[in-house]
Structures are given as structure tokens and as C-alpha cells.
Design an enzyme around this catalytic site. Structure first.
Site, PDB file in Angstrom:
ATOM      1  N   GLU A  56       0.820  -1.221   0.000  1.00  0.00           N
ATOM      2  CA  GLU A  56       0.000   0.000   0.000  1.00  0.00           C
ATOM      3  C   GLU A  56       0.852   1.270   0.000  1.00  0.00           C
ATOM      4  OE1 GLU A  56      -0.521  -2.594   1.944  1.00  0.00           O
ATOM      5  OE2 GLU A  56      -2.603  -3.268   1.660  1.00  0.00           O
ATOM      6  N   PHE A 118     -11.250  -7.491  14.219  1.00  0.00           N
ATOM      7  CA  PHE A 118     -10.167  -7.925  13.344  1.00  0.00           C
ATOM      8  C   PHE A 118      -9.888  -6.856  12.289  1.00  0.00           C
ATOM      9  CE2 PHE A 118      -8.811 -10.239   9.442  1.00  0.00           C
ATOM     10  CZ  PHE A 118      -7.538 -10.565   9.889  1.00  0.00           C
ATOM     11  N   LYS A 168     -17.565  -1.048   6.143  1.00  0.00           N
ATOM     12  CA  LYS A 168     -17.927  -2.111   5.198  1.00  0.00           C
ATOM     13  C   LYS A 168     -19.444  -2.212   5.003  1.00  0.00           C
ATOM     14  CE  LYS A 168     -17.000  -6.916   4.046  1.00  0.00           C
ATOM     15  NZ  LYS A 168     -16.313  -8.171   4.393  1.00  0.00           N
ATOM     16  N   MET A 484      23.951   9.183   2.786  1.00  0.00           N
ATOM     17  CA  MET A 484      23.776  10.472   3.459  1.00  0.00           C
ATOM     18  C   MET A 484      24.069  10.357   4.957  1.00  0.00           C
ATOM     19  SD  MET A 484      23.293  13.591   3.147  1.00  0.00           S
ATOM     20  CE  MET A 484      22.341  14.324   1.828  1.00  0.00           C
TER      21      MET A 484
HETATM   22  C1  TPP Z   1      12.053   5.771   5.750  1.00  0.00           C
HETATM   23  C2  TPP Z   1      13.338   6.440   6.147  1.00  0.00           C
HETATM   24  N1  TPP Z   1      14.162   5.848   7.036  1.00  0.00           N
HETATM   25  C3  TPP Z   1      15.328   6.454   7.373  1.00  0.00           C
HETATM   26  C4  TPP Z   1      15.687   7.655   6.838  1.00  0.00           C
HETATM   27  C5  TPP Z   1      16.993   8.336   7.234  1.00  0.00           C
HETATM   28  N2  TPP Z   1      17.884   8.427   6.065  1.00  0.00           N
HETATM   29  C6  TPP Z   1      17.989   9.544   5.307  1.00  0.00           C
HETATM   30  S1  TPP Z   1      19.006   9.372   4.013  1.00  0.00           S
HETATM   31  C7  TPP Z   1      19.371   7.800   4.440  1.00  0.00           C
HETATM   32  C8  TPP Z   1      20.325   6.990   3.624  1.00  0.00           C
HETATM   33  C9  TPP Z   1      19.838   6.722   2.240  1.00  0.00           C
HETATM   34  O1  TPP Z   1      20.685   5.766   1.662  1.00  0.00           O
HETATM   35  P1  TPP Z   1      20.615   5.419   0.136  1.00  0.00           P
HETATM   36  O2  TPP Z   1      19.239   5.138  -0.287  1.00  0.00           O
HETATM   37  O3  TPP Z   1      21.607   4.350  -0.164  1.00  0.00           O
HETATM   38  O4  TPP Z   1      21.016   6.805  -0.564  1.00  0.00           O
HETATM   39  P2  TPP Z   1      22.403   7.603  -0.571  1.00  0.00           P
HETATM   40  O5  TPP Z   1      22.358   8.587   0.552  1.00  0.00           O
HETATM   41  O6  TPP Z   1      23.515   6.603  -0.415  1.00  0.00           O
HETATM   42  O7  TPP Z   1      22.429   8.275  -1.904  1.00  0.00           O
HETATM   43  C10 TPP Z   1      18.684   7.418   5.614  1.00  0.00           C
HETATM   44  C11 TPP Z   1      18.807   6.106   6.274  1.00  0.00           C
HETATM   45  C12 TPP Z   1      14.769   8.234   5.940  1.00  0.00           C
HETATM   46  N3  TPP Z   1      14.987   9.435   5.379  1.00  0.00           N
HETATM   47  N4  TPP Z   1      13.628   7.603   5.589  1.00  0.00           N
END
Ligand code: TPP
Length: 584
Positions: A56, A118, A168, A484
Site C-alpha cells: 500500500e 479484526f 464495510k 547520506m
Molecule cells: C524511511 C526512512 N528511514 C530512514 C531515513 C533516514 N535516512 C535519510 S538518508 C538515508 C540513507 C539513504 O541511503 P541510500 O538510499 O543508499 O542513498 P544515498 O544517501 O547513499 O544516496 C537514511 C537512512 C529516511 N529518510 N527515511
């Protein structure tokens, strides 16, 4: 649609008729017990196509992507309980980024509500703070009005998500269908026409300012005001900055565009706000990622703040001239008010301001280092995708470094062609949102630019894309890490890399995964292969394409304003700050 002898239909049939009357052409969703009555008549609809997603969350982000590329309201549907709670993230995402969306959920039968039945979840309670409006319907006669109101509310004023939760038994019961011709929404009258006195005052401040800047936000894209903005900017010659949500609202190729402000903005864009004497905010919300440490943000600037949502004005920064109105109408009126000032003999001179900004532009262009050992720079991949696919393509990002590089290194010329999760920062946004964007604009090329972390959150929608002939292109910027977060660990946690190594160079194999999903899988392991791989992907249109771009893991997003610090602390590379103070 079959009617009973008495001329009645079921609530479910009434729902489908309402969707048809609301001009819905596609719904993304997954059925389940409570919403099941609605899925039966949906099968017979001639105009509403249902796309069966795999999760979803995918349905919600697809509805968002669809809204961006089609300009219509995106629609998603889910069952009660876990189906509905799986929609919470995209609903919050749409709320933060003002995306017009209607989410329809089934609810347990009305007699069971409140009994921990449920698959019962109080989804209207849960989403109360993250929806523009939400309704729980237990009377089938109310269905058409609820749907009509939902579409009106989602798409007018400041757009946003609206949830309609239907019990429902209301779907199963007999009712009559009557599509409302008028809506009675007491208290809901978005003020689209700006107050002319405020506009005149703004015009005179703009003409008198020495260092003005247009701070353009996503509201300008939502209002369809890009053309009017261009007229205003060219009339005045004032520099423009476009936020993460507004990339493309003003062409990147235009000489008056300084690029993106904020935490990863360009030096001239950050400086233009920081050093200005007048900020003209249009559909922007002084987000912390733009202002940095608020008390030290643009200390000498007066503020004109125009927004459709009065709650935004003065929320973070005092507005000297508040203007409530639709960005398009505000801009049109500002143009004539400024023309009136010029006609009355007033003039402006921004030459000194431009020479200050142009020096910064020459000295601090966006750029990146070429990694050693023939590793690929992620920025090169992203920039080449932008150049090869061009400004007519849609670019959809996940969240992280690849998102910021996509905002920085792709040249956006058109509004709405950059699609990302700006406010909530939702990892997993890219693949399903790209799917929705491709459904909304089937003849356009749609690229998802994703991180290897983000991609693993929602790539199940590749199955939906392959089966439903939605040939998106996915560039996985595979640095093997949660890049990041790793960047912050490099800069602020002494290079202690706690739980950010995904080891994605080993598991999973994205090319095999693509193959398993019925997609084309490509891999690119060196900078020399980048162009040929992108061109190959551009030539494959019979199925989705997934490219595993293996890139250098230590690339960083620069410039950067560390979180919570002043924009004056902007650094252009590790420990390297521009000496812009001397410009004053
Ligand atoms: C759902 C969610 N969980 C955690 C984060 C925290 N977060 C921000 S950027 C990031 C890393 C993203 O990694 P990747 O997809 O490999 O991208 P990159 O930064 O390496 O380009 C995380 C864990 C977030 N923004 N969203």
C-alpha cells in the site's frame, strides 16, 4: 452498473460512480476484507482503471507521482487496519509536500468500530494531523458527497491529502446515487485573490530594495505559476532561488537563476538570501533546511511572504508584508503593481548586488571531485542522465545523497518534472512515485534515481510496473552504503560508521533482481561505461530498466550547511568555507 428494481444501488456501486463522476481514471491499491465490496463493482467500471500494487505504501506514492505528472488528484485505495496503516507514510508525505491526493480505505462494519475488531485501526484518528481533511462514512447515502468534497478539498487552496474511510456495511447497504452539484463547506473558502493594498506595498518595497531576491517554493509549481514568475523576474531583473520543491519552477538555464538555496544549496543562492535586504517569498515556507539556524537567517532582510495558506505566514519568520493568495494571482498582480511603479518614474538599480552575486557564481560553481582508481563519481552518472534524457523527462528521486545530487546536477527547465519527497524525506519514494508519474504521463520518459538503501524499501513495485506495462527507468546509485547518513558520520561522528554499510555490492545482485521482476537489468562499473549504459536504457522501452551504477562510496554532497548552524557556516568542501564576508 446494475440497479435493483427499486432503483437502488449498493454503497460500493455508489463509490465507483462517484469516482467516475470525479473524473478519476486510475486508482492504485490492494483489496482486502473491509474494502472488498468496492472492488467488485470497480471491476466493471469503463473509465476507472485499477492498478494492483504490491504494497500500500507503493499505492500512496504512486498516487503522488501520478498527481505530479498529470496535474490531477492521485487516488489510492486500501483495506482497513494494516492496509490503511501502510498508507500512513505516503499520506504524511503528501501532506508535507502539498500533493493533491485522495486515499480511500475500507473500515470494519460500523457496529464493530471501537471493539478492536479484526483489522480495525482508527485510520481517521491516526491520520488526523497529516491530512488536509478526513471523513469516516457509515451512511451509504453520504458516499457521493464525501467523495466530491474530498476531491475538491484535495485540489483547491493549498493542495493536500484527504482520507475517506468507509465502513464495510455502508459499502454493502442499498442506497441511491446523487452526485452533488454544489458543495457546502462552511469555513473552507481559500483566499486566492491577494489584497491589493498589500500587493502595492510589496511592489514599492521591491522597487526600492538594493539587494532583493525571489525565494521561490513549491507553491509556485502547485499554482501553475511558472510562466507568470518568468514575466515577473524578467520585468525586475531580480535574482531567483528555487527551493528543493521548486526546482524547475524557473529555468535553470536562465541567467537570473542562482539555483537551490539551503543545506545543500549553491553558494550564490545561499548568499543571496543571507545577504539580501528584501526576501520575496512566493509559495515557500522558510523550512529549516533553507533557513539553517533561524535567528541568524538573512539578518538584514525585510520579508514579503506570499502564500495560499495563511498559517505559513509568520510561522518561522516574521513577514513585513504578508500576502495571502494563490501564487499565480499574486504574481500577476505584482507584475502590474511594479509596472505602475515604473510608469510613475520609479526605477531600481541592482547592479552592485548582481556584481556581488556574480563574483560568487564565478568563484563557487557546483562541481565534484573525480574519484581515484577509475571509480565512478555518482554526480557524473546523475548529470549525464539529465543531459541524455533532457528537460522533457521526469526525474524522481529517493532520499539521501543521490536526491541532493539529482537536485543539483540535473538542469530543470520545466515545472513539475522534478519529483521528490522534500518535506518528509521518505526513503522508498522513488520507484512507486516514478510508476505513478509514468501512468500520469505515459508518453514521457520517467527516470527514478534511487539510492541502494531506498531502492530496497519499495522495489517490489517493479513487479507492478513490469506486469502493467509501465516501463520506467531506474538508476540505482549503488555506493554500498546509506550514503547520506555515512556523510554525517564522516563529518560529525569521527568517521565511526555505525550501521550504515549495506554491502550492496554483494547482496542483493540488482541485475538478477531486475531479471526476477521481468525488467531489463544493466550494470555499470566504470566512468567510461556511463554514457553507453544510459543510452542503452533509453533504447529499452518494452519493460522497466534497472541499472546498477556501482559508484564511489565516499563522495559527499557539497556545499553543506551543517544542521542547526547559520547559513554563514556554509562549506564547499570538508573544512573549506567561502570567504564571502569580504564582499560586503
Ligand atoms: C524511511 C526512512 N528511514 C530512514 C531515513 C533516514 N535516512 C535519510 S538518508 C538515508 C540513507 C539513504 O541511503 P541510500 O538510499 O543508499 O542513498 P544515498 O544517501 O547513499 O544516496 C537514511 C537512512 C529516511 N529518510 N527515511
Amino acid at each position: 452498473m446494475s440497479e435493483s428494481a427499486e432503483g437502488t444501488i449498493t454503497g460500493a456501486q455508489s463509490l465507483v460512480r462517484s469516482l467516475e463522476a470525479a473524473d478519476v481514471d486510475v486508482v492504485f491499491g490492494i483489496p482486502g476484507g473491509a474494502i472488498l465490496p468496492a472492488y467488485d463493482p470497480l471491476m466493471d467500471s469503463k473509465s476507472v482503471r485499477h492498478i494492483l500494487v504490491r504494497h500500500e505504501q507503493g499505492a500512496g506514492h504512486a498516487a503522488e507521482g501520478y498527481a505530479y505528472s498529470s496535474g490531477k488528484v492521485g487516488v489510492c485505495m486500501a483495506t482497513s487496519g494494516p492496509g490503511a496503516t501502510n498508507l500512513v507514510t505516503p499520506i504524511a508525505d503528501a501532506y508535507m509536500d502539498s500533493v493533491p491526493m485522495v486515499a480511500i480505505t475500507g473500515q470494519v462494519p460500523s457496529a464493530a468500530i471501537g471493539t478492536d475488531a479484526f483489522q480495525e485501526a482508527d485510520i481517521s484518528g491516526i491520520t488526523m494531523p497529516i491530512t488536509k481533511h478526513n471523513l469516516l462514512i457509515t451512511d451509504p447515502a453520504e458516499i457521493p458527497r464525501a467523495i466530491a468534497e474530498a476531491f475538491h478539498l484535495a485540489s483547491t487552496g493549498r493542495p493536500g491529502p484527504v482520507l475517506v474511510d468507509i465502513a464495510k456495511d455502508a459499502l454493502a447497504a442499498q442506497t441511491t446515487f446523487e452526485w452533488p452539484t454544489t458543495l457546502d463547506l462552511p469555513g473552507y473558502r481559500p483566499n486566492t485573490r491577494p489584497h491589493s493594498k498589500q500587493v502595492r506595498e510589496a511592489a514599492s518595497m521591491i522597487v526600492d530594495a538594493k539587494k532583493p531576491v525571489f525565494y521561490v517554493g513549491g507553491g509556485v509549481v502547485r499554482a501553475g505559476a511558472a510562466e507568470q514568475l518568468r514575466t515577473l523576474v524578467e520585468l525586475t531583473g531580480i535574482p531567483v532561488v528555487t527551493t528543493l520543491m521548486a526546482r524547475g519552477a524557473f529555468p535553470d538555464s536562465h541567467p537570473l537563476n542562482l539555483g537551490m538555496p539551503g543545506m545543500h544549496g549553491t553558494v550564490p543562492a545561499v548568499a543571496a538570501l543571507q545577504k539580501s535586504d528584501l526576501i520575496i517569498a512566493l509559495g515557500a515556507r522558510f523550512d529549516d533546511r533553507v533557513t539553517g539556524h533561524l535567528p541568524s537567517f538573512a539578518p538584514k532582510a525585510a520579508v514579503i511572504h506570499a502564500d495560499i495558506d495563511p498559517a505559513e505566514i509568520g510561522k518561522n519568520r516574521h513577514a513585513d508584508v504578508p500576502i495571502v493568495g494563490d501564487a499565480r494571482e499574486v504574481i500577476i498582480e505584482l507584475v502590474s503593481a511594479i509596472q505602475a511603479q515604473y510608469a510613475a518614474g520609479k526605477s531600481s538599480d541592482y547592479a552592485a548586488w548582481w556584481s556581488q552575486l556574480n563574483k560568487l557564481r564565478d568563484e563557487f560553481p557546483l562541481g565534484y571531485d573525480t574519484p581515484a582508481n577509475n571509480e565512478t563519481a555518482p554526480q557524473q552518472v546523475i548529470s549525464r542522465i539529465g543531459q541524455i534524457a533532457g528537460p522533457d523527462a521526469y526525474y524522481v528521486a529517493g532520499v539521501g545523497q543521490h536526491q541532493m545530487w539529482s537536485a543539483q546536477f540535473i538542469e530543470y527547465e520545466k515545472p513539475g518534472h522534478w519529483i521528490n519527497s522534500g518535506g518528509l524525506g521518505t526513503m522508498g519514494f522513488a520507484v512507486p512515485a516514478a510508476m505513478g508519474a509514468k501512468v500520469g504521463s505515459p508518453d514521457s520518459v520517467v527516470w527514478a534515481i534511487d539510492g541502494d538503501g531506498c531502492f530496497q524499501m519499495t522495489n517490489q513495485e517493479l513487479a507492478t510496473c513490469a506486469i502493467n506495462d509501465i516501463p520506467i527507468k531506474v538508476a540505482v546509485i549503488n555506493n554500498g552504503t546509506l550514503g547520506m547518513v555515512r556523510q554525517w558520520q564522516s563529518l560529525f561522528y569521527n568517521e565511526r560508521y555505525s550501521n550504515t554499510d549495506l554491502q550492496t555490492h554483494r547482496i542483493p545482485d540488482f541485475v538478477k533482481l531486475a531479471d526476477a521482476y521481468g525488467c531489463h537489468g544493466l550494470r555499470c562499473e566504470s566512468p567510461q561505461e556511463v554514457d553507453a549504459t544510459i543510452e542503452k536504457a533509453m533504447s529499452l522501452n518494452d519493460a522497466p530498466v534497472v541499472i546498477d551504477f556501482q559508484v564511489h562510496k565516499d563522495a559527499m554532497v557539497w556545499p553543506m550547511v551543517p544542521a542547526g548552524t547559520s547559513n554563514d557556516m556554509i562549506t564547499i568542501a570538508r573544512s573549506l568555507a567561502p570567504a564571502w564576508e569580504r564582499e560586503d
